[in-house]
Design a protein around this motif. Structure first.
Motif, PDB file in Angstrom:
ATOM      1  N   TRP A  91       0.813  -1.216   0.000  1.00  0.00           N
ATOM      2  CA  TRP A  91       0.000   0.000   0.000  1.00  0.00           C
ATOM      3  C   TRP A  91       0.849   1.271   0.000  1.00  0.00           C
ATOM      4  O   TRP A  91       0.362   2.341  -0.368  1.00  0.00           O
ATOM      5  CB  TRP A  91      -0.955  -0.002   1.191  1.00  0.00           C
ATOM      6  CG  TRP A  91      -2.191  -0.777   0.914  1.00  0.00           C
ATOM      7  CD1 TRP A  91      -2.467  -2.069   1.246  1.00  0.00           C
ATOM      8  CD2 TRP A  91      -3.344  -0.318   0.190  1.00  0.00           C
ATOM      9  NE1 TRP A  91      -3.695  -2.449   0.786  1.00  0.00           N
ATOM     10  CE2 TRP A  91      -4.269  -1.396   0.136  1.00  0.00           C
ATOM     11  CE3 TRP A  91      -3.680   0.890  -0.417  1.00  0.00           C
ATOM     12  CZ2 TRP A  91      -5.506  -1.275  -0.500  1.00  0.00           C
ATOM     13  CZ3 TRP A  91      -4.911   1.004  -1.052  1.00  0.00           C
ATOM     14  CH2 TRP A  91      -5.803  -0.068  -1.092  1.00  0.00           C
ATOM     15  N   ALA A 120       1.052   2.051  -3.600  1.00  0.00           N
ATOM     16  CA  ALA A 120      -0.233   2.574  -4.070  1.00  0.00           C
ATOM     17  C   ALA A 120      -0.421   4.021  -3.618  1.00  0.00           C
ATOM     18  O   ALA A 120      -0.830   4.890  -4.403  1.00  0.00           O
ATOM     19  CB  ALA A 120      -1.369   1.702  -3.545  1.00  0.00           C
ATOM     20  N   ARG A 121      -0.117   4.279  -2.360  1.00  0.00           N
ATOM     21  CA  ARG A 121      -0.262   5.630  -1.812  1.00  0.00           C
ATOM     22  C   ARG A 121       0.652   6.619  -2.534  1.00  0.00           C
ATOM     23  O   ARG A 121       0.268   7.767  -2.793  1.00  0.00           O
ATOM     24  CB  ARG A 121       0.062   5.619  -0.314  1.00  0.00           C
ATOM     25  CG  ARG A 121      -0.107   6.968   0.357  1.00  0.00           C
ATOM     26  CD  ARG A 121       0.294   6.916   1.818  1.00  0.00           C
ATOM     27  NE  ARG A 121       0.102   8.201   2.458  1.00  0.00           N
ATOM     28  CZ  ARG A 121       0.973   9.203   2.388  1.00  0.00           C
ATOM     29  NH1 ARG A 121       2.106   9.047   1.707  1.00  0.00           N
ATOM     30  NH2 ARG A 121       0.720  10.358   2.983  1.00  0.00           N
ATOM     31  N   CYS A 130      -6.115   5.775   1.352  1.00  0.00           N
ATOM     32  CA  CYS A 130      -4.831   5.147   1.708  1.00  0.00           C
ATOM     33  C   CYS A 130      -4.397   5.564   3.110  1.00  0.00           C
ATOM     34  O   CYS A 130      -3.979   4.718   3.917  1.00  0.00           O
ATOM     35  CB  CYS A 130      -3.758   5.541   0.693  1.00  0.00           C
ATOM     36  SG  CYS A 130      -4.089   5.023  -1.011  1.00  0.00           S
ATOM     37  N   CYS A 161      -3.984   0.707  -8.621  1.00  0.00           N
ATOM     38  CA  CYS A 161      -4.760   0.090  -7.544  1.00  0.00           C
ATOM     39  C   CYS A 161      -5.701  -0.979  -8.080  1.00  0.00           C
ATOM     40  O   CYS A 161      -5.849  -2.054  -7.476  1.00  0.00           O
ATOM     41  CB  CYS A 161      -5.548   1.152  -6.785  1.00  0.00           C
ATOM     42  SG  CYS A 161      -4.519   2.240  -5.765  1.00  0.00           S
ATOM     43  N   LEU A 194      -3.269  -6.156  -3.139  1.00  0.00           N
ATOM     44  CA  LEU A 194      -3.337  -5.084  -2.148  1.00  0.00           C
ATOM     45  C   LEU A 194      -4.219  -5.455  -0.961  1.00  0.00           C
ATOM     46  O   LEU A 194      -3.927  -5.076   0.176  1.00  0.00           O
ATOM     47  CB  LEU A 194      -3.847  -3.790  -2.796  1.00  0.00           C
ATOM     48  CG  LEU A 194      -2.856  -3.047  -3.694  1.00  0.00           C
ATOM     49  CD1 LEU A 194      -3.545  -1.872  -4.385  1.00  0.00           C
ATOM     50  CD2 LEU A 194      -1.651  -2.563  -2.901  1.00  0.00           C
ATOM     51  N   GLU A 195      -5.293  -6.171  -1.205  1.00  0.00           N
ATOM     52  CA  GLU A 195      -6.175  -6.516  -0.088  1.00  0.00           C
ATOM     53  C   GLU A 195      -5.811  -7.859   0.559  1.00  0.00           C
ATOM     54  O   GLU A 195      -6.451  -8.287   1.506  1.00  0.00           O
ATOM     55  CB  GLU A 195      -7.643  -6.514  -0.523  1.00  0.00           C
ATOM     56  CG  GLU A 195      -8.051  -7.601  -1.472  1.00  0.00           C
ATOM     57  CD  GLU A 195      -9.566  -7.622  -1.694  1.00  0.00           C
ATOM     58  OE1 GLU A 195     -10.272  -6.809  -1.074  1.00  0.00           O
ATOM     59  OE2 GLU A 195     -10.013  -8.470  -2.489  1.00  0.00           O
ATOM     60  N   ILE A 209       0.890  -4.124   5.911  1.00  0.00           N
ATOM     61  CA  ILE A 209       0.162  -3.392   4.874  1.00  0.00           C
ATOM     62  C   ILE A 209       1.079  -2.935   3.746  1.00  0.00           C
ATOM     63  O   ILE A 209       0.621  -2.568   2.671  1.00  0.00           O
ATOM     64  CB  ILE A 209      -0.579  -2.187   5.495  1.00  0.00           C
ATOM     65  CG1 ILE A 209      -1.633  -1.642   4.522  1.00  0.00           C
ATOM     66  CG2 ILE A 209       0.400  -1.113   5.931  1.00  0.00           C
ATOM     67  CD1 ILE A 209      -2.518  -0.580   5.129  1.00  0.00           C
ATOM     68  N   ASP A 210       2.380  -2.960   3.983  1.00  0.00           N
ATOM     69  CA  ASP A 210       3.322  -2.494   2.960  1.00  0.00           C
ATOM     70  C   ASP A 210       4.560  -3.373   2.931  1.00  0.00           C
ATOM     71  O   ASP A 210       4.728  -4.274   3.746  1.00  0.00           O
ATOM     72  CB  ASP A 210       3.707  -1.029   3.196  1.00  0.00           C
ATOM     73  CG  ASP A 210       4.269  -0.799   4.594  1.00  0.00           C
ATOM     74  OD1 ASP A 210       5.107  -1.605   5.041  1.00  0.00           O
ATOM     75  OD2 ASP A 210       3.876   0.196   5.241  1.00  0.00           O
TER      76      ASP A 210
END
Length: 254
Positions: free
Chosen positions: A58, A61-62, A90, A147, A154-155, A165-166
């Motif tokens: 993430w 993604a962020r 995010c 995303c 990602l999920e 999460i990352d």
């Protein structure tokens, strides 16, 4: 230089593996026989490995939304832009992770179901709505498309409370090698690269386990000539997380 490391569970282990290319065959070979979760960035080379569930990042993604925000012209009012809305989703997920940082994996799993799942569901609908309404090649369009393309990965952090999460652990671990590479511009042989990978693996793993690298390496050089290196038990006592290491190898608690 490929980087492999453990997650939040167990002793920290960091391994560097030199290969001549960035082809996906290299991690497939390195991880042959491994089954479980694999945290990665969005690189396609990690896909399709049997027995492995890929977990996305993430932070990457962020970063797409942060870059899109930087590319925007100055705002004329206080109304949130579409880019700011995407970034807020995010940020919300990362705030939840901070809240769940010190709990058990089981509690983190339940906490994510309660707090993160609704955010993910809303974000997925938001991405679906805006995808056809934003220019694909714009900074925001690329953020949305990343995303959507990476969504399953990602999920995936929702599957187990031990997951993160990352992929920032690996990002931090590769940084010392990246920063130092200008120091060996003329060390351009495969043997040298393999030697560097071995040295960095030992030093960075030692640091992660609270050891002083100089003292630890000195101890290894003193002990290794005097033991049977085919004796697995003897080697285990020298590993960076071994309880048998002398106190002078460890960095004092401040």
């Amino acid at each position: 230089m490929w980087l492999y490391r453990t997650g939040r569970e167990g002793p920290p282990i960091i391994l560097y593996d030199y290969q001549t290319t960035r082809a996906g065959k290299h991690p497939k070979k390195f991880l042959e026989g491994f089954k479980g979760y694999l945290h990665t960035d969005g690189y396609d080379g990690y896909s399709g490995m049997p027995g492995i569930i890929q977990v996305g990042c993430w932070a990457h993604a962020r970063r797409y939304f942060v870059d899109a925000l930087k590319a925007m012209p100055p705002k004329k009012d206080d109304k949130p832009t579409v880019t700011e809305e995407g970034l807020a989703f995010c940020n919300n997920l990362f705030e939840i992770e901070k809240m769940l940082h010190d709990v058990t994996p089981e509690e983190r799993y339940e906490g994510r179901l309660k707090h993160s799942r609704p955010v993910l569901d809303k974000f997925k609908e938001w991405l679906k709505y805006w995808s056809p309404r934003v220019t694909p090649k714009s900074s925001l369009g690329k953020a949305i498309q990343y995303c959507r393309n990476q969504w399953d990965k990602l999920e995936a952090f929702m599957l187990d409370g031990r997951l993160e999460i990352d992929n920032n652990r690996s990002e931090r671990s590769i940084k010392p090698f990246v920063i130092g590479r200008k120091n060996w511009l003329f060390s351009n042989t495969p043997k040298g690269a393999n030697a560097s990978a071995t040295i960095y693996s030992i030093v960075e793993t030692a640091k992660e386990n609270g050891l002083n690298p100089f003292e630890y390496l000195t101890y290894l050089f003193e002990r290794l000539p005097n033991i049977n290196i085919k004796d697995q038990h003897a080697l285990d006592t020298l590993l960076p997380w071994s309880a048998n290491l002398p106190g002078h190898c460890k960095v004092p608690n401040k």
